[in-house]
Design a protein around this motif. Structure first.
Motif, mmCIF file in Angstrom:
data_model
loop_
_atom_site.group_PDB
_atom_site.id
_atom_site.type_symbol
_atom_site.label_atom_id
_atom_site.label_comp_id
_atom_site.label_asym_id
_atom_site.label_seq_id
_atom_site.Cartn_x
_atom_site.Cartn_y
_atom_site.Cartn_z
ATOM 1 N N THR A 1 0.911 -1.252 -0.401
ATOM 2 C CA THR A 1 -0.195 0.069 0.407
ATOM 3 C C THR A 1 0.737 1.202 -0.219
ATOM 4 O OG1 THR A 1 -1.474 -1.067 1.510
ATOM 5 C CG2 THR A 1 -1.987 1.529 1.027
ATOM 6 N N GLY A 2 0.915 2.381 -1.004
ATOM 7 C CA GLY A 2 1.688 3.117 -1.318
ATOM 8 C C GLY A 2 0.803 4.539 -1.347
ATOM 9 N N LYS B 1 6.498 5.586 -1.452
ATOM 10 C CA LYS B 1 6.077 4.969 -0.245
ATOM 11 C C LYS B 1 5.447 4.325 0.768
ATOM 12 C CE LYS B 1 8.246 7.121 4.367
ATOM 13 N NZ LYS B 1 7.246 6.615 5.964
ATOM 14 N N ASP B 2 5.640 3.141 0.817
ATOM 15 C CA ASP B 2 4.828 2.072 1.784
ATOM 16 C C ASP B 2 3.951 3.154 2.708
ATOM 17 O OD1 ASP B 2 5.190 -0.280 3.939
ATOM 18 O OD2 ASP B 2 3.965 -1.321 1.338
ATOM 19 N N ARG B 3 2.981 2.651 3.080
ATOM 20 C CA ARG B 3 2.341 3.261 3.620
ATOM 21 C C ARG B 3 1.377 1.898 4.249
ATOM 22 N NH1 ARG B 3 1.144 8.147 5.924
ATOM 23 N NH2 ARG B 3 -0.088 7.048 6.932
ATOM 24 N N SER B 4 1.963 0.315 4.581
ATOM 25 C CA SER B 4 1.277 -0.352 4.727
ATOM 26 C C SER B 4 0.559 -0.565 6.736
ATOM 27 C CB SER B 4 2.009 -1.872 4.888
ATOM 28 O OG SER B 4 3.244 -1.531 5.851
ATOM 29 N N ASP B 5 0.524 0.859 7.133
ATOM 30 C CA ASP B 5 -0.178 0.875 7.911
ATOM 31 C C ASP B 5 -1.715 1.709 7.996
ATOM 32 O OD1 ASP B 5 1.104 3.544 6.922
ATOM 33 O OD2 ASP B 5 0.788 4.691 8.918
ATOM 34 N N LEU B 6 -1.903 1.980 6.340
ATOM 35 C CA LEU B 6 -3.041 2.428 6.210
ATOM 36 C C LEU B 6 -4.239 1.176 5.910
ATOM 37 C CD1 LEU B 6 -1.995 4.667 2.881
ATOM 38 C CD2 LEU B 6 -2.977 5.259 4.687
#
Length: 92
Positions: A25-26, A80-85
């Motif tokens: 998820t970027g 930028k990876d946003r796996s926290d999303l």
């Protein structure tokens, strides 16, 4: 003729979707565009995107918009990876 903002949106979406296809998820941190030829609205077009370099959490991607077998626009992006999303805390 298609507006450059719409072309930008399509190329950005293609790069983001490419990351999704690889399980990431970027979000776009930076994007550079080149408009090479006019894009006709109402005519079929193809979008392609691929990962050039992967150094988690930063990914460098490229994308192209093709119409009539001609590259009409290109993009280079830093995402930028946003796996926290995807965390449950973000769900209302």
């Amino acid at each position: 003729m298609m507006h450059g903002g719409i072309i930008s949106l399509l190329l950005d979406g293609a790069m983001t979707n490419c990351l999704f296809a690889h399980g990431c998820t970027g979000v776009t941190a930076r994007m550079e565009l080149a408009f090479r030829h006019p894009v006709r609205s109402g005519s079929p077009a193809t979008l392609r995107a691929w990962i050039e370099q992967a150094n988690h959490p930063v990914y460098r991607l490229k994308a192209q918009l093709l119409q009539d077998s001609q590259v009409k626009a290109t993009a280079k992006g830093v995402l930028k990876d946003r796996s926290d999303l995807n965390s449950p805390e973000d769900t209302p």
